[in-house]
Write an enzyme that holds these catalytic residues in place. Structure first.
Site, short mmCIF file in Angstrom:
data_model
loop_
_atom_site.label_atom_id
_atom_site.label_comp_id
_atom_site.label_asym_id
_atom_site.label_seq_id
_atom_site.Cartn_x
_atom_site.Cartn_y
_atom_site.Cartn_z
N CYS A 53 0.61 -1.26 -0.48
CA CYS A 53 -0.16 -0.31 -0.14
C CYS A 53 0.97 0.84 -0.04
CB CYS A 53 -0.99 -0.11 0.94
SG CYS A 53 -2.04 1.67 1.06
N HIS A 108 -2.55 6.47 3.78
CA HIS A 108 -1.50 5.83 4.44
C HIS A 108 -0.39 6.10 3.83
CE1 HIS A 108 -0.80 1.00 4.89
NE2 HIS A 108 -0.20 1.77 6.04
N ASP A 289 -3.82 -0.06 -6.09
CA ASP A 289 -2.42 0.50 -6.48
C ASP A 289 -1.62 -1.48 -6.48
OD1 ASP A 289 -3.29 -1.46 -3.90
OD2 ASP A 289 -3.38 0.06 -1.94
#
Length: 469
Positions: A53, A108, A289
Protein backbone atom coordinates in the site's frame (compact mmCIF):
# COMPACT_ATOMS: atom_id res chain seq x y z
CA UNK A 1 -5.77 29.90 -23.43
CA UNK A 2 -7.34 26.44 -23.58
CA UNK A 3 -8.46 25.21 -20.20
CA UNK A 4 -6.37 22.39 -18.75
CA UNK A 5 -8.08 19.00 -18.55
CA UNK A 6 -9.63 17.93 -15.29
CA UNK A 7 -8.23 14.75 -13.76
CA UNK A 8 -10.27 12.16 -11.86
CA UNK A 9 -8.00 9.42 -10.54
CA UNK A 10 -9.81 6.47 -8.98
CA UNK A 11 -7.97 3.56 -7.38
CA UNK A 12 -9.03 0.63 -5.25
CA UNK A 13 -6.87 -1.15 -2.70
CA UNK A 14 -5.71 -4.71 -3.34
CA UNK A 15 -7.61 -5.08 -6.63
CA UNK A 16 -5.82 -7.39 -9.02
CA UNK A 17 -5.61 -7.03 -12.78
CA UNK A 18 -7.44 -10.32 -13.35
CA UNK A 19 -10.52 -9.37 -11.29
CA UNK A 20 -12.49 -7.28 -13.77
CA UNK A 21 -14.97 -8.39 -16.38
CA UNK A 22 -13.18 -7.08 -19.48
CA UNK A 23 -10.04 -9.09 -18.59
CA UNK A 24 -11.96 -12.36 -19.11
CA UNK A 25 -10.09 -14.10 -16.29
CA UNK A 26 -11.83 -13.97 -12.89
CA UNK A 27 -15.64 -14.34 -13.09
CA UNK A 28 -16.35 -10.82 -11.84
CA UNK A 29 -19.40 -8.77 -12.84
CA UNK A 30 -18.36 -5.20 -13.73
CA UNK A 31 -20.61 -3.74 -16.46
CA UNK A 32 -19.59 -0.10 -15.92
CA UNK A 33 -15.89 -0.90 -15.97
CA UNK A 34 -16.32 -3.07 -19.06
CA UNK A 35 -18.01 -0.23 -20.92
CA UNK A 36 -15.41 2.24 -19.67
CA UNK A 37 -12.64 -0.02 -20.97
CA UNK A 38 -14.18 0.20 -24.45
CA UNK A 39 -13.89 3.99 -24.24
CA UNK A 40 -10.34 3.98 -22.86
CA UNK A 41 -6.81 2.87 -23.48
CA UNK A 42 -6.39 -0.31 -21.44
CA UNK A 43 -2.88 -1.17 -20.30
CA UNK A 44 -2.91 -4.96 -20.11
CA UNK A 45 0.58 -5.07 -18.58
CA UNK A 46 0.26 -2.49 -15.79
CA UNK A 47 2.23 -3.33 -12.65
CA UNK A 48 2.82 -1.96 -9.18
CA UNK A 49 6.50 -1.15 -8.63
CA UNK A 50 6.28 -2.37 -5.04
CA UNK A 51 3.05 -4.27 -4.41
CA UNK A 52 2.27 -2.88 -0.98
CA UNK A 53 0.00 0.00 0.00
CA UNK A 54 2.27 2.84 1.19
CA UNK A 55 5.20 2.20 -1.17
CA UNK A 56 2.89 2.24 -4.18
CA UNK A 57 1.09 5.41 -3.07
CA UNK A 58 4.33 7.29 -2.48
CA UNK A 59 5.66 6.19 -5.87
CA UNK A 60 2.40 7.03 -7.64
CA UNK A 61 2.37 10.57 -6.27
CA UNK A 62 6.10 11.28 -6.75
CA UNK A 63 7.07 9.24 -9.81
CA UNK A 64 9.96 7.85 -7.74
CA UNK A 65 10.80 4.30 -6.67
CA UNK A 66 10.61 3.36 -2.96
CA UNK A 67 14.36 3.64 -2.45
CA UNK A 68 14.05 7.27 -3.52
CA UNK A 69 10.98 8.16 -1.44
CA UNK A 70 12.13 6.23 1.62
CA UNK A 71 8.66 4.64 1.81
CA UNK A 72 9.92 1.07 1.42
CA UNK A 73 7.24 -0.51 3.60
CA UNK A 74 3.84 0.43 4.97
CA UNK A 75 3.57 3.46 7.24
CA UNK A 76 2.95 1.55 10.45
CA UNK A 77 3.55 1.33 14.15
CA UNK A 78 7.17 0.47 14.87
CA UNK A 79 8.57 1.84 11.61
CA UNK A 80 9.41 5.51 11.13
CA UNK A 81 8.30 5.51 7.50
CA UNK A 82 6.30 8.30 5.86
CA UNK A 83 6.11 10.44 2.74
CA UNK A 84 8.32 13.41 3.50
CA UNK A 85 6.86 16.94 3.19
CA UNK A 86 9.67 18.02 0.83
CA UNK A 87 8.85 15.44 -1.84
CA UNK A 88 7.43 16.86 -5.06
CA UNK A 89 4.10 15.15 -5.74
CA UNK A 90 1.78 15.36 -8.72
CA UNK A 91 -0.67 17.22 -6.47
CA UNK A 92 1.99 19.85 -5.66
CA UNK A 93 2.58 20.42 -9.37
CA UNK A 94 -1.12 20.56 -10.19
CA UNK A 95 -1.84 22.97 -7.35
CA UNK A 96 0.95 25.27 -8.48
CA UNK A 97 -0.49 25.16 -12.01
CA UNK A 98 -3.84 26.48 -10.81
CA UNK A 99 -5.74 23.24 -10.25
CA UNK A 100 -8.23 22.80 -7.46
CA UNK A 101 -7.12 19.59 -5.79
CA UNK A 102 -9.00 17.01 -3.74
CA UNK A 103 -8.24 13.71 -2.06
CA UNK A 104 -10.89 11.37 -0.67
CA UNK A 105 -10.40 8.03 1.08
CA UNK A 106 -7.43 6.05 2.32
CA UNK A 107 -4.15 8.02 2.50
CA UNK A 108 -1.69 5.75 4.36
CA UNK A 109 1.31 8.00 3.75
CA UNK A 110 1.77 9.65 7.13
CA UNK A 111 3.56 8.43 10.23
CA UNK A 112 1.06 6.62 12.49
CA UNK A 113 0.23 8.87 15.40
CA UNK A 114 0.79 5.95 17.79
CA UNK A 115 4.48 6.23 16.90
CA UNK A 116 4.46 9.65 18.57
CA UNK A 117 1.82 9.49 21.30
CA UNK A 118 -0.07 6.78 23.16
CA UNK A 119 -3.16 9.03 23.18
CA UNK A 120 -3.36 11.14 20.00
CA UNK A 121 -5.78 14.07 20.11
CA UNK A 122 -7.37 12.80 16.90
CA UNK A 123 -8.24 9.44 18.42
CA UNK A 124 -6.16 7.60 15.82
CA UNK A 125 -5.49 3.94 16.62
CA UNK A 126 -3.12 1.38 15.15
CA UNK A 127 -1.52 2.50 11.90
CA UNK A 128 -4.00 5.36 11.48
CA UNK A 129 -3.19 9.07 11.37
CA UNK A 130 -4.79 12.46 10.96
CA UNK A 131 -2.66 14.48 8.54
CA UNK A 132 -3.12 18.19 9.39
CA UNK A 133 -3.39 20.87 6.70
CA UNK A 134 0.03 21.89 5.48
CA UNK A 135 3.00 20.48 3.57
CA UNK A 136 2.28 16.85 4.45
CA UNK A 137 -0.92 17.06 2.38
CA UNK A 138 1.16 17.88 -0.69
CA UNK A 139 -1.02 20.49 -2.33
CA UNK A 140 -4.39 18.82 -1.74
CA UNK A 141 -6.63 21.68 -0.61
CA UNK A 142 -9.61 19.40 0.00
CA UNK A 143 -8.69 16.36 2.12
CA UNK A 144 -11.37 14.00 3.38
CA UNK A 145 -9.31 11.09 4.46
CA UNK A 146 -7.67 8.87 7.09
CA UNK A 147 -4.40 6.99 7.37
CA UNK A 148 -5.07 3.26 7.50
CA UNK A 149 -8.11 1.65 9.09
CA UNK A 150 -9.93 -1.39 7.71
CA UNK A 151 -13.53 -1.06 8.89
CA UNK A 152 -15.34 -0.81 5.57
CA UNK A 153 -18.88 -0.81 6.97
CA UNK A 154 -18.24 1.81 9.68
CA UNK A 155 -15.39 4.00 8.43
CA UNK A 156 -14.13 7.28 9.80
CA UNK A 157 -12.47 10.33 8.24
CA UNK A 158 -10.88 13.63 9.13
CA UNK A 159 -11.01 16.98 7.37
CA UNK A 160 -9.13 19.99 8.72
CA UNK A 161 -9.36 19.41 12.46
CA UNK A 162 -8.35 16.32 14.49
CA UNK A 163 -11.94 15.29 15.15
CA UNK A 164 -13.12 11.99 13.72
CA UNK A 165 -16.10 11.94 11.39
CA UNK A 166 -17.79 8.60 12.10
CA UNK A 167 -19.87 7.09 9.32
CA UNK A 168 -22.29 4.13 9.34
CA UNK A 169 -22.15 3.32 5.64
CA UNK A 170 -20.03 1.22 3.28
CA UNK A 171 -16.91 3.27 2.70
CA UNK A 172 -17.07 2.99 -1.11
CA UNK A 173 -20.61 4.39 -1.19
CA UNK A 174 -19.79 7.21 1.21
CA UNK A 175 -16.55 8.20 -0.54
CA UNK A 176 -18.33 8.17 -3.89
CA UNK A 177 -21.01 10.44 -2.43
CA UNK A 178 -18.29 12.86 -1.31
CA UNK A 179 -16.60 12.65 -4.72
CA UNK A 180 -19.86 13.49 -6.50
CA UNK A 181 -20.43 16.38 -4.11
CA UNK A 182 -16.91 17.66 -4.85
CA UNK A 183 -17.35 17.38 -8.61
CA UNK A 184 -20.69 19.22 -8.55
CA UNK A 185 -19.11 22.08 -6.59
CA UNK A 186 -16.43 22.81 -9.21
CA UNK A 187 -16.57 26.05 -11.18
CA UNK A 188 -16.29 26.62 -14.92
CA UNK A 189 -12.91 28.36 -14.91
CA UNK A 190 -10.48 26.38 -12.75
CA UNK A 191 -9.47 22.84 -13.69
CA UNK A 192 -9.69 20.31 -10.88
CA UNK A 193 -7.89 17.10 -9.95
CA UNK A 194 -9.67 14.64 -7.70
CA UNK A 195 -8.05 11.48 -6.32
CA UNK A 196 -10.35 8.89 -4.77
CA UNK A 197 -8.86 5.95 -2.87
CA UNK A 198 -11.37 3.19 -2.14
CA UNK A 199 -10.19 0.72 0.53
CA UNK A 200 -12.20 -2.34 -0.64
CA UNK A 201 -11.71 -4.93 -1.99
CA UNK A 202 -8.92 -5.00 0.64
CA UNK A 203 -9.59 -7.37 3.53
CA UNK A 204 -11.66 -7.91 5.65
CA UNK A 205 -13.40 -9.38 2.63
CA UNK A 206 -16.76 -9.93 4.33
CA UNK A 207 -17.16 -6.19 5.02
CA UNK A 208 -19.32 -5.69 1.95
CA UNK A 209 -23.06 -4.95 1.67
CA UNK A 210 -25.31 -7.99 1.35
CA UNK A 211 -26.78 -6.82 -1.96
CA UNK A 212 -23.42 -7.34 -3.65
CA UNK A 213 -22.83 -10.67 -1.94
CA UNK A 214 -26.20 -11.85 -3.25
CA UNK A 215 -25.04 -11.25 -6.83
CA UNK A 216 -22.68 -14.18 -6.37
CA UNK A 217 -24.85 -16.36 -4.14
CA UNK A 218 -25.92 -18.68 -6.94
CA UNK A 219 -23.95 -17.16 -9.77
CA UNK A 220 -20.40 -18.40 -9.31
CA UNK A 221 -18.63 -21.72 -9.47
CA UNK A 222 -15.62 -22.60 -7.38
CA UNK A 223 -13.51 -22.72 -10.52
CA UNK A 224 -10.35 -21.32 -8.99
CA UNK A 225 -7.38 -20.11 -11.00
CA UNK A 226 -5.11 -22.88 -12.22
CA UNK A 227 -2.36 -21.86 -9.83
CA UNK A 228 -4.46 -21.93 -6.64
CA UNK A 229 -3.03 -24.28 -4.02
CA UNK A 230 -5.74 -25.19 -1.53
CA UNK A 231 -3.39 -27.14 0.73
CA UNK A 232 -1.32 -24.14 1.71
CA UNK A 233 -2.68 -20.82 2.87
CA UNK A 234 -0.24 -18.19 4.09
CA UNK A 235 1.19 -14.75 3.42
CA UNK A 236 4.51 -14.20 1.69
CA UNK A 237 6.51 -14.18 4.93
CA UNK A 238 5.20 -17.61 5.95
CA UNK A 239 2.50 -16.85 8.52
CA UNK A 240 -0.66 -18.92 8.14
CA UNK A 241 -3.88 -17.13 7.23
CA UNK A 242 -6.83 -17.48 9.59
CA UNK A 243 -9.53 -19.74 8.22
CA UNK A 244 -7.27 -21.68 5.90
CA UNK A 245 -8.29 -23.20 2.57
CA UNK A 246 -11.79 -24.04 3.83
CA UNK A 247 -12.76 -20.37 3.72
CA UNK A 248 -11.13 -19.55 0.40
CA UNK A 249 -14.32 -19.91 -1.66
CA UNK A 250 -16.18 -17.52 0.66
CA UNK A 251 -13.36 -14.98 0.68
CA UNK A 252 -13.22 -15.13 -3.11
CA UNK A 253 -16.97 -14.49 -3.48
CA UNK A 254 -16.83 -11.53 -1.10
CA UNK A 255 -13.77 -10.15 -2.88
CA UNK A 256 -15.66 -10.25 -6.18
CA UNK A 257 -18.76 -8.80 -4.50
CA UNK A 258 -16.78 -5.77 -3.33
CA UNK A 259 -15.49 -5.21 -6.86
CA UNK A 260 -19.04 -5.35 -8.21
CA UNK A 261 -19.98 -2.74 -5.60
CA UNK A 262 -17.07 -0.56 -6.66
CA UNK A 263 -18.22 -0.94 -10.26
CA UNK A 264 -21.67 0.41 -9.38
CA UNK A 265 -20.20 3.42 -7.61
CA UNK A 266 -17.67 4.01 -10.38
CA UNK A 267 -20.63 4.22 -12.73
CA UNK A 268 -22.16 6.91 -10.52
CA UNK A 269 -19.04 9.08 -10.89
CA UNK A 270 -19.04 8.66 -14.67
CA UNK A 271 -22.72 9.63 -14.71
CA UNK A 272 -22.17 12.86 -12.78
CA UNK A 273 -19.31 13.85 -15.11
CA UNK A 274 -21.75 13.49 -17.97
CA UNK A 275 -24.53 15.38 -16.19
CA UNK A 276 -22.20 18.26 -15.36
CA UNK A 277 -20.90 18.46 -18.95
CA UNK A 278 -17.40 17.61 -17.72
CA UNK A 279 -16.93 14.34 -19.56
CA UNK A 280 -15.20 15.74 -22.66
CA UNK A 281 -12.51 17.64 -20.80
CA UNK A 282 -11.80 15.20 -18.01
CA UNK A 283 -9.08 12.55 -17.94
CA UNK A 284 -10.40 9.60 -15.93
CA UNK A 285 -8.05 6.90 -14.65
CA UNK A 286 -9.28 3.66 -13.09
CA UNK A 287 -6.66 1.50 -11.41
CA UNK A 288 -5.41 -0.02 -8.12
CA UNK A 289 -2.38 0.10 -5.85
CA UNK A 290 -1.57 -3.62 -6.10
CA UNK A 291 -3.25 -6.99 -6.43
CA UNK A 292 -4.40 -9.86 -4.22
CA UNK A 293 -3.15 -13.47 -4.40
CA UNK A 294 -6.45 -15.02 -3.22
CA UNK A 295 -4.97 -18.52 -2.91
CA UNK A 296 -2.76 -18.49 -5.99
CA UNK A 297 0.47 -20.33 -5.20
CA UNK A 298 -0.98 -21.02 -1.75
CA UNK A 299 -0.76 -17.35 -0.80
CA UNK A 300 -3.03 -14.53 0.30
CA UNK A 301 -2.50 -10.75 0.18
CA UNK A 302 0.39 -9.23 -1.80
CA UNK A 303 4.09 -8.19 -1.69
CA UNK A 304 5.21 -11.08 -3.89
CA UNK A 305 6.27 -11.07 -7.54
CA UNK A 306 3.40 -13.13 -8.94
CA UNK A 307 1.10 -11.51 -11.47
CA UNK A 308 -1.87 -11.68 -9.09
CA UNK A 309 0.09 -9.43 -6.72
CA UNK A 310 1.97 -7.03 -9.02
CA UNK A 311 -0.65 -6.76 -11.77
CA UNK A 312 -3.24 -3.97 -11.60
CA UNK A 313 -6.04 -2.81 -13.89
CA UNK A 314 -5.27 0.46 -15.64
CA UNK A 315 -7.69 2.27 -17.93
CA UNK A 316 -7.37 5.89 -19.00
CA UNK A 317 -10.05 7.86 -20.88
CA UNK A 318 -10.04 11.33 -22.38
CA UNK A 319 -12.79 11.62 -25.01
CA UNK A 320 -11.64 13.15 -28.27
CA UNK A 321 -8.00 13.23 -27.16
CA UNK A 322 -7.15 9.59 -26.45
CA UNK A 323 -8.31 7.03 -28.98
CA UNK A 324 -9.66 3.90 -27.26
CA UNK A 325 -7.70 0.68 -27.59
CA UNK A 326 -5.53 -1.86 -25.80
CA UNK A 327 -1.79 -1.91 -25.34
CA UNK A 328 0.72 -4.44 -24.03
CA UNK A 329 3.15 -1.62 -23.29
CA UNK A 330 4.57 -1.86 -19.79
CA UNK A 331 3.19 0.70 -17.34
CA UNK A 332 4.67 0.93 -13.85
CA UNK A 333 3.58 2.96 -10.83
CA UNK A 334 6.34 5.53 -11.37
CA UNK A 335 5.12 6.22 -14.92
CA UNK A 336 1.72 7.54 -13.81
CA UNK A 337 2.77 10.99 -12.59
CA UNK A 338 4.86 11.99 -15.63
CA UNK A 339 2.26 10.66 -18.05
CA UNK A 340 -0.61 12.62 -16.49
CA UNK A 341 1.46 15.79 -16.24
CA UNK A 342 2.45 15.53 -19.89
CA UNK A 343 -1.19 15.04 -20.90
CA UNK A 344 -2.00 18.22 -18.98
CA UNK A 345 0.89 19.98 -20.76
CA UNK A 346 2.74 20.56 -17.50
CA UNK A 347 6.45 20.25 -16.85
CA UNK A 348 7.67 17.01 -15.33
CA UNK A 349 9.86 17.60 -12.25
CA UNK A 350 13.50 16.55 -12.54
CA UNK A 351 13.01 14.31 -9.50
CA UNK A 352 10.76 11.91 -11.45
CA UNK A 353 12.26 8.49 -12.21
CA UNK A 354 9.40 7.07 -14.26
CA UNK A 355 8.63 7.31 -17.97
CA UNK A 356 6.19 9.60 -19.74
CA UNK A 357 3.97 7.10 -21.54
CA UNK A 358 1.76 9.65 -23.28
CA UNK A 359 3.23 8.61 -26.68
CA UNK A 360 1.90 5.08 -26.00
CA UNK A 361 -1.60 6.54 -25.93
CA UNK A 362 -1.12 7.44 -29.59
CA UNK A 363 0.60 4.28 -30.85
CA UNK A 364 -0.55 1.63 -28.29
CA UNK A 365 2.71 -0.29 -28.67
CA UNK A 366 5.79 1.85 -28.14
CA UNK A 367 7.02 1.88 -24.57
CA UNK A 368 9.88 0.78 -22.33
CA UNK A 369 11.10 -2.75 -23.03
CA UNK A 370 11.71 -3.39 -19.31
CA UNK A 371 10.47 -2.16 -15.97
CA UNK A 372 11.52 -2.84 -12.41
CA UNK A 373 9.95 -4.11 -9.21
CA UNK A 374 11.07 -4.26 -5.59
CA UNK A 375 10.04 -5.45 -2.14
CA UNK A 376 11.83 -5.03 1.18
CA UNK A 377 11.44 -6.77 4.56
CA UNK A 378 9.40 -4.31 6.57
CA UNK A 379 7.86 -6.14 9.51
CA UNK A 380 9.16 -4.82 12.84
CA UNK A 381 10.32 -8.29 13.84
CA UNK A 382 12.15 -8.77 10.54
CA UNK A 383 13.91 -5.40 10.78
CA UNK A 384 15.05 -6.16 14.33
CA UNK A 385 16.23 -9.62 13.29
CA UNK A 386 18.44 -8.17 10.56
CA UNK A 387 19.77 -5.53 12.96
CA UNK A 388 20.69 -8.20 15.52
CA UNK A 389 22.79 -9.91 12.83
CA UNK A 390 24.44 -6.64 11.84
CA UNK A 391 22.60 -6.59 8.52
CA UNK A 392 20.63 -3.96 6.62
CA UNK A 393 17.08 -5.14 5.96
CA UNK A 394 17.00 -2.95 2.83
CA UNK A 395 19.55 -5.28 1.22
CA UNK A 396 17.08 -8.18 1.33
CA UNK A 397 13.65 -9.09 0.04
CA UNK A 398 13.36 -9.42 -3.72
CA UNK A 399 14.01 -7.38 -6.83
CA UNK A 400 12.76 -8.10 -10.32
CA UNK A 401 12.90 -6.95 -13.90
CA UNK A 402 9.75 -7.36 -15.97
CA UNK A 403 9.50 -7.37 -19.76
CA UNK A 404 6.36 -8.08 -21.75
CA UNK A 405 7.39 -11.73 -22.12
CA UNK A 406 9.49 -12.49 -19.04
CA UNK A 407 9.92 -11.87 -15.34
CA UNK A 408 13.33 -12.35 -13.74
CA UNK A 409 13.44 -12.38 -9.93
CA UNK A 410 16.25 -12.46 -7.41
CA UNK A 411 15.02 -13.24 -3.90
CA UNK A 412 17.32 -12.92 -0.90
CA UNK A 413 14.65 -13.73 1.65
CA UNK A 414 12.94 -11.99 4.55
CA UNK A 415 15.26 -13.29 7.29
CA UNK A 416 19.03 -13.58 7.71
CA UNK A 417 20.55 -16.75 6.31
CA UNK A 418 17.88 -17.55 3.74
CA UNK A 419 19.14 -18.91 0.43
CA UNK A 420 19.27 -16.52 -2.53
CA UNK A 421 17.00 -17.74 -5.32
CA UNK A 422 16.97 -16.66 -8.97
CA UNK A 423 13.86 -17.43 -11.02
CA UNK A 424 12.97 -16.81 -14.65
CA UNK A 425 9.33 -16.93 -15.76
CA UNK A 426 8.20 -17.16 -19.37
CA UNK A 427 4.91 -15.28 -19.07
CA UNK A 428 3.72 -16.19 -22.55
CA UNK A 429 4.22 -19.95 -22.25
CA UNK A 430 3.52 -20.10 -18.51
CA UNK A 431 1.02 -17.31 -17.65
CA UNK A 432 0.18 -18.90 -14.28
CA UNK A 433 3.88 -18.95 -13.29
CA UNK A 434 3.81 -22.63 -12.38
CA UNK A 435 7.10 -23.66 -13.97
CA UNK A 436 9.85 -21.13 -13.33
CA UNK A 437 13.36 -21.83 -14.47
CA UNK A 438 15.62 -21.88 -11.42
CA UNK A 439 18.81 -20.09 -12.37
CA UNK A 440 22.07 -21.35 -10.91
CA UNK A 441 24.42 -19.37 -13.11
CA UNK A 442 23.34 -16.01 -14.51
CA UNK A 443 25.66 -16.63 -17.49
CA UNK A 444 23.49 -19.57 -18.60
CA UNK A 445 22.16 -17.73 -21.65
CA UNK A 446 21.98 -14.34 -23.27
CA UNK A 447 18.45 -13.52 -22.04
CA UNK A 448 19.34 -14.06 -18.38
CA UNK A 449 22.57 -12.09 -18.73
CA UNK A 450 20.69 -9.22 -20.32
CA UNK A 451 17.91 -9.18 -17.70
CA UNK A 452 20.29 -9.42 -14.75
CA UNK A 453 22.56 -6.73 -16.12
CA UNK A 454 19.64 -4.35 -16.62
CA UNK A 455 18.41 -5.13 -13.09
CA UNK A 456 21.82 -4.49 -11.55
CA UNK A 457 22.21 -1.27 -13.53
CA UNK A 458 18.88 -0.08 -12.13
CA UNK A 459 19.82 -1.12 -8.57
CA UNK A 460 23.08 0.80 -8.84
CA UNK A 461 21.28 3.87 -10.13
CA UNK A 462 18.85 3.62 -7.22
CA UNK A 463 21.61 3.28 -4.63
CA UNK A 464 19.89 0.06 -3.57
CA UNK A 465 22.13 -2.06 -1.28
CA UNK A 466 20.68 -5.30 -2.65
CA UNK A 467 23.41 -7.88 -3.44
CA UNK A 468 26.08 -5.70 -1.82
CA UNK A 469 26.18 -7.51 1.51
Amino acid sequence: MTRKPNIVYLFADQWRRQAVGYANEDPVITPNMDQFAKESVVFTQAVSCSPLCSPHRASMLTGKYPMGTGVYTNCKVGADVMLQPNEICISDVLKQAGYRTGYIGKWHLDLPEKNISDNPTSGAEGWDAFTPPGPKRHGFDYWYSYGAWDDHLAPHYWEDIPEKIQIKQWSVKHETDKAIEYIREQNETDPFALFVSWNPPHSPFDDVPEKYKQVYENNIKDDFRKNVNKNSFMVHTGEEVEGGPDQLAEKRKNYFAAITGIDENFGRILQVLQEENLEENTIVVLTADHGEMMGSHGLMAKHVWYEESIGVPFCIRWPGEIKPGKTDALLNTVDIMPTLLQLADLDIPATVEGNDLSPVLESYTDGPDKTFLCAYPGRKEAIENFEQHGLNNLAYGWRAVRSVDNLYVIHRGYAPGEETVRLLYDLKKDPYQLNPQKIINSDENELIRELEQSLFTWLSKQGDPFMQE
